[in-house]
Design an enzyme around this catalytic site. Structure first.
Site, PDB file in Angstrom:
ATOM      1  N   TYR A  95       0.797  -1.239   0.000  1.00 57.91           N
ATOM      2  CA  TYR A  95       0.000   0.000   0.000  1.00 57.91           C
ATOM      3  C   TYR A  95       0.831   1.291   0.000  1.00 57.91           C
ATOM      4  O   TYR A  95       0.520   2.223  -0.743  1.00 57.91           O
ATOM      5  CB  TYR A  95      -1.036  -0.019   1.143  1.00 57.91           C
ATOM      6  CG  TYR A  95      -2.250  -0.835   0.746  1.00 57.91           C
ATOM      7  CD1 TYR A  95      -3.354  -0.239   0.159  1.00 57.91           C
ATOM      8  CD2 TYR A  95      -2.256  -2.218   0.912  1.00 57.91           C
ATOM      9  CE1 TYR A  95      -4.444  -0.998  -0.244  1.00 57.91           C
ATOM     10  CE2 TYR A  95      -3.338  -2.984   0.521  1.00 57.91           C
ATOM     11  CZ  TYR A  95      -4.435  -2.371  -0.062  1.00 57.91           C
ATOM     12  OH  TYR A  95      -5.499  -3.125  -0.472  1.00 57.91           O
ATOM     13  N   GLU A 137      -8.640  -6.736   4.458  1.00 57.85           N
ATOM     14  CA  GLU A 137      -7.865  -7.828   3.850  1.00 57.85           C
ATOM     15  C   GLU A 137      -7.178  -8.686   4.916  1.00 57.85           C
ATOM     16  O   GLU A 137      -7.074  -9.908   4.767  1.00 57.85           O
ATOM     17  CB  GLU A 137      -6.869  -7.258   2.834  1.00 57.85           C
ATOM     18  CG  GLU A 137      -7.595  -6.839   1.557  1.00 57.85           C
ATOM     19  CD  GLU A 137      -6.852  -5.840   0.678  1.00 57.85           C
ATOM     20  OE1 GLU A 137      -5.624  -5.725   0.811  1.00 57.85           O
ATOM     21  OE2 GLU A 137      -7.512  -5.166  -0.138  1.00 57.85           O
TER      22      GLU A 137
HETATM   23  C1  HEM Z   1      -7.742  -4.714  -8.462  1.00 57.19           C
HETATM   24  C2  HEM Z   1      -8.573  -0.520  -6.189  1.00 57.19           C
HETATM   25  C3  HEM Z   1      -4.405  -0.999  -3.788  1.00 57.19           C
HETATM   26  C4  HEM Z   1      -3.216  -4.629  -6.765  1.00 57.19           C
HETATM   27  C5  HEM Z   1      -8.331  -3.556  -8.023  1.00 57.19           C
HETATM   28  C6  HEM Z   1      -9.622  -3.090  -8.450  1.00 57.19           C
HETATM   29  C7  HEM Z   1      -9.848  -1.917  -7.828  1.00 57.19           C
HETATM   30  C8  HEM Z   1      -8.707  -1.621  -6.991  1.00 57.19           C
HETATM   31  C9  HEM Z   1     -11.088  -1.063  -7.971  1.00 57.19           C
HETATM   32  C10 HEM Z   1     -10.544  -3.827  -9.446  1.00 57.19           C
HETATM   33  C11 HEM Z   1     -11.336  -4.858  -8.671  1.00 57.19           C
HETATM   34  C12 HEM Z   1     -12.105  -5.841  -9.516  1.00 57.19           C
HETATM   35  O1  HEM Z   1     -11.520  -6.435 -10.415  1.00 57.19           O
HETATM   36  O2  HEM Z   1     -13.275  -6.047  -9.244  1.00 57.19           O
HETATM   37  C13 HEM Z   1      -7.521  -0.290  -5.321  1.00 57.19           C
HETATM   38  C14 HEM Z   1      -7.427   0.816  -4.394  1.00 57.19           C
HETATM   39  C15 HEM Z   1      -6.252   0.680  -3.710  1.00 57.19           C
HETATM   40  C16 HEM Z   1      -5.610  -0.517  -4.223  1.00 57.19           C
HETATM   41  C17 HEM Z   1      -8.469   1.906  -4.237  1.00 57.19           C
HETATM   42  C18 HEM Z   1      -5.658   1.552  -2.634  1.00 57.19           C
HETATM   43  C19 HEM Z   1      -6.350   2.131  -1.681  1.00 57.19           C
HETATM   44  C20 HEM Z   1      -3.702  -2.022  -4.393  1.00 57.19           C
HETATM   45  C21 HEM Z   1      -2.371  -2.445  -4.031  1.00 57.19           C
HETATM   46  C22 HEM Z   1      -2.015  -3.447  -4.890  1.00 57.19           C
HETATM   47  C23 HEM Z   1      -3.152  -3.675  -5.771  1.00 57.19           C
HETATM   48  C24 HEM Z   1      -1.539  -1.858  -2.893  1.00 57.19           C
HETATM   49  C25 HEM Z   1      -0.711  -4.212  -4.970  1.00 57.19           C
HETATM   50  C26 HEM Z   1       0.396  -3.644  -5.271  1.00 57.19           C
HETATM   51  C27 HEM Z   1      -4.339  -4.936  -7.491  1.00 57.19           C
HETATM   52  C28 HEM Z   1      -4.388  -6.000  -8.481  1.00 57.19           C
HETATM   53  C29 HEM Z   1      -5.709  -6.043  -8.962  1.00 57.19           C
HETATM   54  C30 HEM Z   1      -6.420  -4.992  -8.261  1.00 57.19           C
HETATM   55  C31 HEM Z   1      -3.237  -6.877  -8.906  1.00 57.19           C
HETATM   56  C32 HEM Z   1      -6.308  -7.001 -10.022  1.00 57.19           C
HETATM   57  C33 HEM Z   1      -6.474  -6.372 -11.349  1.00 57.19           C
HETATM   58  C34 HEM Z   1      -5.318  -6.496 -12.298  1.00 57.19           C
HETATM   59  O3  HEM Z   1      -4.419  -7.314 -12.119  1.00 57.19           O
HETATM   60  O4  HEM Z   1      -5.314  -5.766 -13.291  1.00 57.19           O
HETATM   61  N1  HEM Z   1      -7.803  -2.651  -7.127  1.00 57.19           N
HETATM   62  N2  HEM Z   1      -6.400  -1.064  -5.195  1.00 57.19           N
HETATM   63  N3  HEM Z   1      -4.137  -2.785  -5.429  1.00 57.19           N
HETATM   64  N4  HEM Z   1      -5.571  -4.365  -7.388  1.00 57.19           N
HETATM   65 FE1  HEM Z   1      -6.006  -2.766  -6.230  1.00 57.19          FE
END
Ligand code: HEM
Length: 407
Positions: A95, A137
């Protein structure tokens, strides 16, 4: 707690973010992956290239900014994303990296308009939002690990069977390599699998719905071969179809996701509407209903191009014999002569308002819809047209959520 001043600044920057949101997150991803290429082991490269993840993140940040003084209202959305994060082994330590590059990109895109005051307020707000995710989480990791036979990260699985289900869908049966039993899951949930492809620098992961009912010995995923191997979307599915065989090892995380059956009642019909490989979570749900011998009336409607690409025909026939009140209908875009002789064949064409009105139209039923985005849009619009209320429509599509307003 954020100060009143910061809350005001955050709220006043929402209109700016609405204009620049996607631009900011595009710059953010570019800079973050340059500095931390190892994160490409976690992110889906295809979603990045298509800009889908950028939109999803931008939407979420915006929704959070709008609700910064009442973040509890976005908890249901956070939970759905947290399922995905947990399934992908996103960790608390990731994060601050995301936060650092998000702030940097706000500065880069807004230039002089991003005053220190604005940046500081956003740093504070990001910290609050990130904590909401991290805490939810953390609970999910603990829950996955504390289940009987549970685990919290990736674990090795051996392919114990590989079954061709149709011209384009193949199932993989996965058992824990160490021989341990598998924890229970809720039908409709998905797992992430992770593979290393020779010659590729980074690992690849994908989410697949589990396609059979819970049992202690194996999971089954059913993978559609994406047509164009040259496109990134086809890389993993084609690799699985062509290169992964019985005996091979694949990593997988514990089941996750919230697209599951709710409030089952003998007085309430269940209607499953699937398009193409969107049939997979319903195979898990219906197999589970058959295993438990639940007394439920089911309408199972499946749309596909034709019978050759359709999976699970034999299995559905068997399920029909096991469940007393199971009505099966196939709608094909482009049926062959043979398809048209199938007793379950109903119509050439797609699931539309007219057909639903004449054949299903039960306002008291619960509707579960799964398939590609255009299929979902059309079917959900048709359900609304025939008077089904929002609370009775449950859906899932494969890929990042595009619009929070629809959640
Ligand atoms: C997916 C938001 C932090 C890694 C997503 C999705 C959203 C989101 C809206 C799409 C969910 C879906 O597929 O239904 C956020 C927000 C964050 C955050 C608001 C911070 C407050 C992080 C962090 C990581 C991360 C810290 C890791 C470094 C991913 C990955 C996906 C994902 C790998 C799957 C989509 C892909 O691989 O393209 N996140 N996220 N996210 N997030 Fe986050």
């Amino acid at each position: 707690m954020l100060s009143q001043k910061s809350i005001e600044i955050i709220k006043s920057t929402v209109p700016v973010l609405e204009v620049h949101g996607t631009e900011i997150t595009t710059v953010f991803y570019k800079n973050m992956f340059e500095a931390h290429p190892e994160l490409l082991n976690i992110f889906n490269h295809t979603n990045q290239k298509q800009g889908r993840q950028q939109t999803a993140l931008a939407n979420t940040v915006l929704a959070a900014a709008k609700n910064i003084d009442k973040l509890e209202t976005i908890i249901p959305v956070v939970k759905q994303i947290a399922h995905k994060h947990r399934s992908l082994a996103v960790k608390a330590e990731h994060y601050p990296i995301v936060g650092q590059f998000l702030l940097q990109s706000i500065k880069e895109v807004l230039g002089d308009a991003a005053t220190d005051e604005i940046i500081n307020a956003w740093a504070e707000a990001y910290g609050v939002i990130a904590d909401v995710f991290i805490n939810i989480e953390k609970e999910m990791y603990a829950e996955a690990k504390n289940q009987e036979d549970g685990w919290s990260d990736y674990k090795n699985f051996k392919v114990i069977d590989k079954v061709v289900e149709s011209e384009c869908i193949t199932s993989f049966y996965l058992a824990a390599e160490d021989g341990s039993f598998l924890p229970a899951f809720i039908p409709g949930q998905y797992i992430s699998i992770r593979i290393s492809i020779p010659g590729e620098q980074f690992l690849f992961n994908r989410q697949y719905s589990l396609s059979t009912s819970p049992n202690k010995k194996h999971y089954r995923i059913s993978v559609k071969r994406e047509a164009e191997i040259s496109k990134p979307a086809g890389k993993i599915s084609n690799y699985l179809h062509d290169q992964i065989d019985i005996g091979d090892i694949i990593e997988a995380t514990a089941p996750a996701g919230e697209f599951t059956l709710n409030n089952l009642s003998e007085n309430k019909k269940l209607v499953f509407l699937s398009g193409g490989v969107g049939i997979t979570p319903f195979m898990s749900m219906v197999n589970d209903i058959a295993d438990k011998q639940l007394n439920l009336e089911i309408d199972f409607i499946h749309a596909a191009r034709n019978g050759k690409v359709q999976a699970f025909k034999t299995e559905l026939q068997e399920l029909k014999n096991k469940i007393a009140n199971f009505h099966l209908s196939y709608l094909y875009d482009n049926p062959s002569e043979e398809d048209q002789k199938d007793i379950h064949f109903r119509k050439t064409g797609v699931i539309d308002t007219e057909w639903l009105k004449n054949n299903i139209a039960d306002k008291n039923a619960d509707y579960y819809v799964c398939g590609p985005v255009p299929f979902l849009h059309n079917v959900i619009a048709s359900l609304k047209e025939i008077g089904v209320n929002d609370a009775s429509i449950h859906y899932e599509f494969f890929g990042p959520s595009v619009n929070l307003e629809n959640e």
